[in-house]
Design an enzyme around this catalytic site. Structure first.
Site, PDB file in Angstrom:
ATOM      1  N   GLY A 171       0.800  -1.210   0.000  1.00  0.00           N
ATOM      2  CA  GLY A 171       0.000   0.000   0.000  1.00  0.00           C
ATOM      3  C   GLY A 171       0.834   1.260   0.000  1.00  0.00           C
ATOM      4  N   CYS A 172       1.040   1.827   1.189  1.00  0.00           N
ATOM      5  CA  CYS A 172       1.702   3.123   1.282  1.00  0.00           C
ATOM      6  C   CYS A 172       3.175   3.068   0.899  1.00  0.00           C
ATOM      7  CB  CYS A 172       1.538   3.677   2.695  1.00  0.00           C
ATOM      8  SG  CYS A 172      -0.192   3.996   3.116  1.00  0.00           S
ATOM      9  N   VAL A 173       3.827   1.946   1.162  1.00  0.00           N
ATOM     10  CA  VAL A 173       5.228   1.827   0.753  1.00  0.00           C
ATOM     11  C   VAL A 173       5.319   1.801  -0.767  1.00  0.00           C
ATOM     12  CG1 VAL A 173       7.251   0.312   0.746  1.00  0.00           C
ATOM     13  CG2 VAL A 173       6.022   0.738   2.878  1.00  0.00           C
TER      14      VAL A 173
END
Length: 238
Positions: A171-173
């Protein structure tokens, strides 16, 4: 002579579930797929808050330990450290999408439960507590670059190489890595320093990033590279 499958597997992050037929697509004309390092690295720690690190301890705890080891090496090398943290669910209207499509509607939870969750979202794991010179910025979406000053801050410090760590890998990575590469940074991802709720999502996201956007580089190798910057700094000071 092209880079064969054995070379690809040895040089890149390739999970066992990836078939050779997929790897054949990524064969090259002999050139390495590695991006390499520039002259001025920084570490960007993504969402290493208690909401994520405690959610699945069997993956969160090792990720915290690996990040602590990396940050020790980065600070020894005088490499800047940046943190990004999620925006609490109650920040926006109920019908406004959150960081992901599963994070809307959080405001419907009981107030006490919502307050506890928001506190965990804001609280970076104690083992990774930012130091005085570190930069901590909130982000409203998955990517650390979307609607934030992260890119501006990195350019202010003349950063050309970004070591991205944190949660979650898929996701955010991954969103941060894609936008980091799109912003012309050399992106490095130590696999020990990222984690995900889903193991298969973690593995395949690392593979995808390795093939397209970043150098997925073992933590020991990243620390060894940071040690070179430490020695270079000491030599320059002498």
């Amino acid at each position: 002579m092209g880079q064969n499958l054995a070379d690809l597997k040895a040089e890149n992050y390739v999970p066992d579930v990836v078939p050779d037929s997929d790897l054949e697509y990524f064969e090259t004309d002999g050139q390495s797929r590695k991006i390499g390092w520039g002259d001025t690295p920084a570490v960007l720690v993504v969402d290493m808050t208690l909401a994520f690190t405690e959610e699945r301890p069997e993956v969160g705890e090792p990720c915290v330990e690996a990040n602590a080891e990396l940050l020790d090496a980065a600070r020894e090398a005088d490499v800047p450290v940046f943190y990004v943290t999620p925006t609490a669910p109650g920040t926006y209207p109920d019908d406004y999408h959150g960081t992901t499509k599963t994070s809307s509607g959080e405001s419907q939870k009981p107030e006490a439960e919502r307050a506890e969750w928001n506190d965990k979202l804001d609280t970076i794991a104690p083992e990774l507590e930012p130091e005085e010179d570190d930069v901590v910025l909130p982000k409203p979406r998955a990517s650390s670059f979307f609607d934030t000053h992260v890119g501006n801050m990195l350019h202010y410090y003349d950063i050309d190489t970004l070591i991205v760590t944190g949660m979650t890998t898929s996701g955010c990575v991954r969103g941060t890595v894609v936008d980091g590469q799109s912003s012309n940074f050399n992106v490095i991802v130590p696999p020990e320093c990222v984690a995900d709720r889903s193991i298969i999502s973690h593995e395949m996201s690392l593979f995808d990033m390795s093939m397209k956007y970043a150098d997925v580089t073992p933590l020991d190798d990243v620390i060894e590279k940071l040690d070179e910057y430490t020695k270079a700094t000491v030599t320059a000071d002498d």
